[in-house]
Design an enzyme around this catalytic site. Structure first.
Site, PDB file in Angstrom:
ATOM      1  N   CYS A 154      13.434  10.246   7.893  1.00 34.59           N
ATOM      2  CA  CYS A 154      13.311   9.983   9.331  1.00 34.59           C
ATOM      3  C   CYS A 154      14.695   9.933   9.980  1.00 34.59           C
ATOM      4  CB  CYS A 154      12.536   8.701   9.590  1.00 34.59           C
ATOM      5  SG  CYS A 154      13.164   7.325   8.647  1.00 34.59           S
ATOM      6  N   LYS A 164       0.891  -1.171   0.000  1.00 34.10           N
ATOM      7  CA  LYS A 164       0.000   0.000   0.000  1.00 34.10           C
ATOM      8  C   LYS A 164       0.928   1.219   0.000  1.00 34.10           C
ATOM      9  CE  LYS A 164      -1.604   3.002   2.011  1.00 34.10           C
ATOM     10  NZ  LYS A 164      -1.286   4.375   1.549  1.00 34.10           N
ATOM     11  N   GLU A 217       9.509  16.074  14.628  1.00 37.72           N
ATOM     12  CA  GLU A 217      10.297  15.932  13.402  1.00 37.72           C
ATOM     13  C   GLU A 217      10.051  17.137  12.498  1.00 37.72           C
ATOM     14  OE1 GLU A 217       9.122  12.057  11.842  1.00 37.72           O
ATOM     15  OE2 GLU A 217      11.199  11.742  11.250  1.00 37.72           O
ATOM     16  N   GLU A 238       8.915   0.943  11.361  1.00 37.60           N
ATOM     17  CA  GLU A 238       9.973   1.943  11.181  1.00 37.60           C
ATOM     18  C   GLU A 238       9.292   3.301  11.284  1.00 37.60           C
ATOM     19  OE1 GLU A 238      13.037   1.374  11.061  1.00 37.60           O
ATOM     20  OE2 GLU A 238      13.199  -0.715  10.426  1.00 37.60           O
TER      21      GLU A 238
HETATM   22  P1  ADP Z   1       3.438  10.961   6.790  1.00 35.17           P
HETATM   23  O1  ADP Z   1       2.975  11.825   7.900  1.00 35.17           O
HETATM   24  O2  ADP Z   1       4.873  10.945   6.577  1.00 35.17           O
HETATM   25  O3  ADP Z   1       2.642  11.069   5.530  1.00 35.17           O
HETATM   26  P2  ADP Z   1       1.974   8.631   7.539  1.00 35.17           P
HETATM   27  O4  ADP Z   1       2.315   7.778   8.694  1.00 35.17           O
HETATM   28  O5  ADP Z   1       0.736   9.438   7.589  1.00 35.17           O
HETATM   29  O6  ADP Z   1       3.244   9.500   7.321  1.00 35.17           O
HETATM   30  O7  ADP Z   1       1.931   7.786   6.202  1.00 35.17           O
HETATM   31  C1  ADP Z   1       2.738   6.671   5.937  1.00 35.17           C
HETATM   32  C2  ADP Z   1       1.903   5.621   5.248  1.00 35.17           C
HETATM   33  O8  ADP Z   1       0.872   5.214   6.127  1.00 35.17           O
HETATM   34  C3  ADP Z   1       1.207   6.081   3.973  1.00 35.17           C
HETATM   35  O9  ADP Z   1       1.191   5.018   3.037  1.00 35.17           O
HETATM   36  C4  ADP Z   1      -0.190   6.382   4.457  1.00 35.17           C
HETATM   37  O10 ADP Z   1      -1.167   6.267   3.443  1.00 35.17           O
HETATM   38  C5  ADP Z   1      -0.384   5.281   5.470  1.00 35.17           C
HETATM   39  N1  ADP Z   1      -1.428   5.551   6.469  1.00 35.17           N
HETATM   40  C6  ADP Z   1      -1.798   6.734   7.000  1.00 35.17           C
HETATM   41  N2  ADP Z   1      -2.791   6.576   7.891  1.00 35.17           N
HETATM   42  C7  ADP Z   1      -3.066   5.250   7.938  1.00 35.17           C
HETATM   43  C8  ADP Z   1      -3.992   4.439   8.671  1.00 35.17           C
HETATM   44  N3  ADP Z   1      -4.854   4.964   9.556  1.00 35.17           N
HETATM   45  N4  ADP Z   1      -3.984   3.107   8.439  1.00 35.17           N
HETATM   46  C9  ADP Z   1      -3.120   2.559   7.568  1.00 35.17           C
HETATM   47  N5  ADP Z   1      -2.212   3.262   6.855  1.00 35.17           N
HETATM   48  C10 ADP Z   1      -2.190   4.587   7.038  1.00 35.17           C
END
Ligand code: ADP
Length: 484
Positions: free
Chosen positions: A292, A182, A389, A258
């Site tokens: 990160c 994903k 961050e 991570e």
């Molecule tokens: P950033 O803030 O760097 O965008 P995220 O943690 O929001 O980091 O995103 C990292 C990944 O996690 C992306 O692929 C995002 O679509 C996915 N993601 C964000 N929210 C969720 C959630 N509630 N469940 C599963 N995946 C998620």
């Protein structure tokens, strides 16, 4: 047609369902933007929860045959994918620059770095070991074997659209696991193109699916509730990591996390200052600061602070900001308007609390999500950017007097991914390395990532390791067979 439009026109943009390009079952699509202009670059199929289950159906159907495929063959598919990726390096680099914003030079660096995980794990596939011993009581033999965990869900971030995928897909495939990726909604195109590479490398149908979606939780939720999924591996924010760990508890899914970092970068009074400035440029400005591993807090001994800060400021002020595709660009735009607002607010907060701007300090305005490379010093303890961050091209300098003070400040965070420090004293190097509470430590160097090394954090930076001989263990179960 320009090289750029020819590439965009040729890209796969449907869901990659077990190796078959497939529109979303409900026909939905979402746009991918170019962060240098804010314009729409392309659109991709928008996976629904039903599509996610369809991907898992395919993964489950071939899990046993993929696990039974000889390790040598799995390794050779990974090796061919490595070579094909390199033969298409220009396309991958341009695509990452277009959808993520980083300079072409950085994108080429990522092709090399991301590709290394395919090469490394092509070699590790045939080294999955086990253990055989006599039972101490003399009444039997102990055989410890390794087996693939089973179908894996890999959720990846946008900052390294290729490498954060290969770092999970490489070991998972090497171990004999099927994988559903994903990718981040900001950068799904690179991963879809990688799907094509794996198909051309001979990966059997069903083994790898790639599901872009505008509804990450909607797609990952049903997968994590499905007892056929066996593992979730995630790179992203600590907040989302915690949500996923909570959700994984329901079925006690194996997880690798991570998560965020808040890396300290310490320059001791005995450091080679020019080397420390070179290291800080890498640790801070690699990937435009959107990593990160980025040095979030630069602690510099007060006796050398002004010299270091002046030299760093000169280097950072000279960085060329612009669209990643423009030759000579050092720093491209941030990923999106939300990230630009976050970085702007962190700098404004620090300045309002007394930090001094040495260069930059704001967004230049105009089109695209740019932020001017910035150095601030005399950053007060209360500044939010010492805790959160930054994820942008902002170097924050803080002075210190003693080694103990520097170590205490460096460890004063809930994160524990990586730390860096510069010293010419070997005793100090050993002492400080063990005192820093992080999963990784860079000593006299500003970049630590290496496919052959175990990458990962402690504390709220997560758990599990990617790369190295440790990386494949995340995708293996140990089975004990008691032999009479
Ligand atoms: P950033 O803030 O760097 O965008 P995220 O943690 O929001 O980091 O995103 C990292 C990944 O996690 C992306 O692929 C995002 O679509 C996915 N993601 C964000 N929210 C969720 C959630 N509630 N469940 C599963 N995946 C998620």
């Amino acid at each position: 047609m320009s090289k750029q439009s020819a590439l965009i026109a040729s890209l796969p943009t449907e869901l990659w369902l077990g190796g078959i390009a497939t529109p979303a079952s409900n026909g939905a699509r979402f746009d991918v933007l170019d962060p240098a202009t804010g314009d729409v670059l392309s659109s991709v199929a928008d996976a629904s929860p039903e599509d996610a289950v369809a991907a898992l159906d395919r993964a489950v159907a071939v899990q046993a045959s993929w696990a039974a495929t000889p390790a040598r063959e799995r390794g050779e598919i990974l090796r061919r994918a490595f070579e094909l990726l390199h033969s298409r390096a220009d396309d991958f680099a341009l695509l990452m620059t277009l959808e993520m914003g980083k300079s072409l030079q950085e994108s080429h660096g990522e092709v090399k770095y991301g590709g290394e995980f395919l090469r490394w794990f092509s070699e590790e596939a045939v080294r999955i070991g086990g253990r055989f011993t006599q039972a101490p009581a003399g009444n039997g033999r102990i055989l410890a074997t390794k087996a693939p965990v089973g179908p894996v869900l890999a959720i990846t971030p946008w900052n390294f659209p290729l490498a954060m995928g290969t770092r999970k897909i490489g070991p998972a495939l090497a171990a004999g696991c099927t994988v559903i990726v994903k990718p981040a909604e900001d950068t799904p195109l690179t991963m879809l193109l990688l799907g094509q590479v794996f198909a051309d490398a001979g990966l059997p149908e069903g083994v790898l699916s790639i599901l872009p979606t505008s509804d990450a939780a909607g797609v990952s939720g049903p997968l994590m509730e499905d007892p056929r999924l066996r593992k979730v591996t995630f790179t992203g924010s600590t907040g989302v990591g915690k949500l996923l760990v909570r959700a994984s508890a329901e079925r006690l899914l194996r997880t690798s996390m991570e998560l965020g970092g808040n890396a300290p970068f310490i320059v001791f009074d005995d450091a080679d200052i020019d080397a420390a400035v070179d290291g800080a440029m890498l640790a801070k400005m690699r990937n435009g600061g959107e990593a990160c591993t980025a040095a979030n807090r630069l602690y510099v001994a007060n006796s050398v602070r002004e010299e270091f800060t002046q030299k760093l400021t000169a280097r950072i002020a000279a960085l060329k900001v612009g669209p990643g595709v423009t030759p000579g660009t050092d720093i491209g735009p941030l990923i999106n308007s939300k990230q630009l607002a976050t970085v702007t607010a962190l700098v404004e907060d620090a300045v309002a609390k007394g930090a001094r701007v040495r260069t930059g300090g704001q967004a230049p305005g105009g089109v695209g999500f740019f932020f001017t490379p910035t150095v601030i010093d005399e950053v007060p303890n209360t500044a939010n950017l010492l805790r959160d961050e930054i994820f942008g091209p902002v170097a924050a300098v803080i002075g210190f007097d003693t080694e103990d003070e520097a170590i205490a400040a460096a460890n004063d965070t809930q994160y524990g991914l990586v730390s860096y420090f510069y010293t010419r004293d070997l005793d100090r190097a050993m002492r400080v390395s063990s005192a820093l509470d992080t999963g990784m430590v860079g000593v006299n160097r500003g970049a630590i990532s290496d496919a052959a090394a175990p990458f990962g954090g402690v504390k709220e930076s997560g758990f599990g390791r990617e790369g190295g001989s440790e990386g494949i263990d995340e995708y293996l179960e140990t089975k004990y067979i008691a032999l009479q």
